[in-house]
Scaffold this motif. Structure first.
Motif, PDB file in Angstrom:
ATOM      1  N   GLY A   1      70.553  76.774  32.828  1.00 25.22           N
ATOM      2  CA  GLY A   1      70.688  75.861  33.954  1.00 25.22           C
ATOM      3  C   GLY A   1      70.175  74.462  33.661  1.00 25.22           C
ATOM      4  N   LEU A   2      70.302  74.035  32.418  1.00 29.43           N
ATOM      5  CA  LEU A   2      69.791  72.719  32.026  1.00 29.43           C
ATOM      6  C   LEU A   2      70.705  71.609  32.515  1.00 29.43           C
ATOM      7  N   LYS A   3      70.088  70.505  32.922  1.00 29.56           N
ATOM      8  CA  LYS A   3      70.838  69.358  33.423  1.00 29.56           C
ATOM      9  C   LYS A   3      70.321  68.091  32.743  1.00 29.56           C
ATOM     10  N   PRO A   4      71.190  67.094  32.548  1.00 33.57           N
ATOM     11  CA  PRO A   4      70.757  65.849  31.912  1.00 33.57           C
ATOM     12  C   PRO A   4      69.569  65.200  32.609  1.00 33.57           C
ATOM     13  N   GLU A   5      69.508  65.262  33.928  1.00 28.80           N
ATOM     14  CA  GLU A   5      68.401  64.616  34.640  1.00 28.80           C
ATOM     15  C   GLU A   5      67.051  65.286  34.380  1.00 28.80           C
TER      16      GLU A   5
END
Length: 173
Positions: free
Chosen positions: A127-131
């Motif tokens: 569930g990794l996100k750039p932010e």
């Protein structure tokens, strides 16, 4: 895999006496530098020096422009890549657009080092996100890799320099 920049280290080995009996069938090998390796080390150093001269020309040409950030230099940098950062706050285009314009000008640029959190596997699995990785994302969104190889001639180096500066000046805010 062989090419002008691929150097394979050659070594000669000789057996050292002892430690080779029925109870301990171990052969101790002593490494001896081959004459070819000395030549290859010299060739590697010459390739590095050629790349470093080109890097110095890039740095000299780009240092006065606030829409560019030069790559860090230091011991251990082999200069196999020239990672230039675009200061997007000074331009009316982003890194991808800047890169596209350089490609239209005939430069074979790259967008290297896609962060792991952008890969589908890591996004879906964790569930990794750039932010979640603001600094890494900022660096990723600003970095392009310029052409750099030891045998670039003066005309090629000048073409890279002129294309980068012209693109930056054209989109400077």
């Amino acid at each position: 895999m062989k090419g002008p920049c691929f150097l394979r280290r050659k070594r000669q080995f000789k057996l050292k006496e002892g430690l080779n009996d029925a109870h301990n069938p171990v052969e101790e090998i002593e490494e001896e530098e081959a004459p070819e390796e000395i030549d290859e080390n010299k060739a590697e150093q010459e390739l590095f020096e050629k790349r470093k001269k080109i890097v110095c020309r890039f740095n000299q040409a780009f240092k006065e422009y606030d829409f560019l950030t030069l790559p860090p230099d230091g011991d251990g940098n082999a200069w196999h890549l020239y990672l230039l950062r675009i200061n997007q706050s000074k331009l009316n285009i982003n890194r991808n657009q800047f890169g596209a314009e350089l490609q239209e000008a005939g430069l074979g640029i790259s967008m290297h080092f896609i962060p792991h959190y952008r890969y589908t596997y890591f996004k879906n699995r964790y569930g990794l996100k750039p932010e979640d990785f603001a600094n890494a994302e900022k660096q990723y969104q600003a970095t392009i890799t310029l052409p750099l190889w030891p045998d670039m001639n003066d005309e090629q180096v000048e073409h890279v320099i002129n294309a980068v500066i012209q693109t930056g000046k054209q989109h400077y805010v």
